[in-house]
Scaffold this motif. Structure first.
Motif, short mmCIF file in Angstrom:
data_model
loop_
_atom_site.label_atom_id
_atom_site.label_comp_id
_atom_site.label_asym_id
_atom_site.label_seq_id
_atom_site.Cartn_x
_atom_site.Cartn_y
_atom_site.Cartn_z
N VAL A 111 -3.52 3.51 1.04
CA VAL A 111 -1.94 3.21 0.88
C VAL A 111 -1.21 3.79 -0.40
O VAL A 111 -0.34 4.27 -0.20
CB VAL A 111 -1.65 1.71 1.21
CG1 VAL A 111 -0.01 1.48 1.16
CG2 VAL A 111 -2.22 1.12 2.49
N ARG A 158 -7.66 -8.06 9.38
CA ARG A 158 -7.48 -6.89 8.64
C ARG A 158 -7.46 -7.25 7.22
O ARG A 158 -7.35 -8.51 6.88
CB ARG A 158 -6.01 -6.38 8.86
CG ARG A 158 -4.86 -7.32 8.46
CD ARG A 158 -3.70 -6.85 9.02
NE ARG A 158 -2.56 -7.81 8.51
CZ ARG A 158 -1.18 -7.78 8.96
NH1 ARG A 158 -0.69 -6.66 9.67
NH2 ARG A 158 -0.24 -8.76 8.64
N THR A 187 -6.49 -6.11 2.88
CA THR A 187 -5.67 -5.18 1.81
C THR A 187 -6.44 -5.65 0.69
O THR A 187 -6.73 -6.71 0.12
CB THR A 187 -4.15 -5.32 1.77
OG1 THR A 187 -3.57 -5.11 3.01
CG2 THR A 187 -3.77 -4.67 0.46
N ASP A 225 -6.00 -0.34 3.20
CA ASP A 225 -6.23 -1.31 4.03
C ASP A 225 -7.04 -1.04 4.98
O ASP A 225 -7.62 0.23 5.13
CB ASP A 225 -4.78 -1.22 5.03
CG ASP A 225 -3.61 -1.62 4.12
OD1 ASP A 225 -3.76 -2.30 3.22
OD2 ASP A 225 -2.48 -1.46 4.83
N VAL A 283 -4.38 1.10 -3.73
CA VAL A 283 -4.23 0.03 -2.65
C VAL A 283 -4.76 0.79 -1.09
O VAL A 283 -4.43 1.90 -1.04
CB VAL A 283 -2.85 -0.53 -2.43
CG1 VAL A 283 -2.56 -1.60 -1.26
CG2 VAL A 283 -2.35 -0.84 -3.82
#
Length: 277
Positions: free
Chosen positions: A77, A99, A101, A87, A85
């Motif tokens: 991301v 999910r 992050t 995901d 960052v």
């Protein structure tokens, strides 16, 4: 060669849960630590490069993962000089079951000055009770303050006191050693058990997990000590401190929803532990 148990086998470009991945809530459902470990593995494998270190992992467990072929697509991301960052998702049959992050940072020097620290540090079990081992071990539990009793018998901790655990978990993927980051992602999911465990067992199931680290764990064993539990109207939040034999190194928070209709009793927890011994 020792046959070390694992949560997943690598199959056809993805993963398939093994029998060790069955949840205590339902034998058809994949247990939380298996998912947090798999998600952490994929994020670390693809993103912890060029000196970046994972410092935060947030996992959303919003749907029951089943015993099906599983893929874990990753998307970066943000990619800056100091922060990255990414995901990742757990996908089964074209549907996202969970999910995560991750935030990764570039290590640097500490700023000057003194900071507040908690007065009481969590204490691991003695080496006589829990000698170090490179192989997975049955989880140990402790309750109350300054209690010397560490064992794998949940009914011995059938009380409303503070809970803690000491764990050396099984592998996430068959034949693959755990990295420190994946190891702590697996063990940190026990924050739900430690903060939601009372004198009648466990009646909350966590819907997420947020793990924050100041460093990676040292050694193969990790402790989780409950710091707080707040709940109203069937909704709960719990926070725990993570520690190893060199000290505390992070914290974990979970939010949970009541699952009182399928409450796990302390006697049921005993049965789960007996299967692991």
């Amino acid at each position: 060669m020792v046959d070390v148990p694992a949560y997943f086998d690598e199959v056809d470009g993805g993963f398939f849960p093994t029998s060790f991945a069955a949840s205590q809530w339902s034998s058809a459902q994949v247990v939380g630590p298996a998912l947090t470990g798999l998600l952490a593995r994929e994020l670390e494998r693809t993103q912890a490069t060029d000196g970046f270190a994972p410092v935060r992992l947030t996992v959303d467990l919003f749907s029951a993962a089943r015993f099906e072929h599983t893929t874990t697509p990753v998307v970066r991301v943000r990619d800056g000089k100091r922060i990255r960052v990414a995901d990742v998702s757990v996908v089964q049959g074209g549907t996202v079951a969970a999910r995560a992050t991750a935030v990764l940072l570039q290590p640097t020097e500490q700023p000057p000055g003194e900071l507040w620290r908690r007065e009481r540090e969590p204490q691991p079990p003695s080496l006589e009770i829990a000698p170090p081992s490179p192989l997975p071990q049955t989880p140990l539990f402790n309750s109350g303050e300054d209690s010397p009793v560490w064992n794998s018998v949940p009914t011995d901790h059938e009380n409303g006191h503070r809970k803690r655990t000491w764990q050396n978990p099984i592998r996430v993927v068959t034949g693959e050693e755990l990295t420190p980051f994946v190891r702590v992602a697996v063990v940190a999911e026990a924050t739900s058990m430690m903060t939601n465990w009372g004198d009648k067992g466990i009646g909350f199931i966590n819907t997420d997990m947020t793990l924050g680290l100041s460093r990676q764990p040292v050694g193969t064993e990790i402790g989780v000590e409950a710091d707080s539990h707040f709940s109203e109207h069937g909704m709960a939040v719990g926070v725990a401190t993570l520690f190893d034999r060199t000290g505390s190194f992070g914290s974990c928070m979970v939010t949970s929803v009541s699952n009182a209709g399928r409450q796990i009793s302390n006697a049921q927890l005993d049965m789960v532990m007996r299967k692991r011994i």
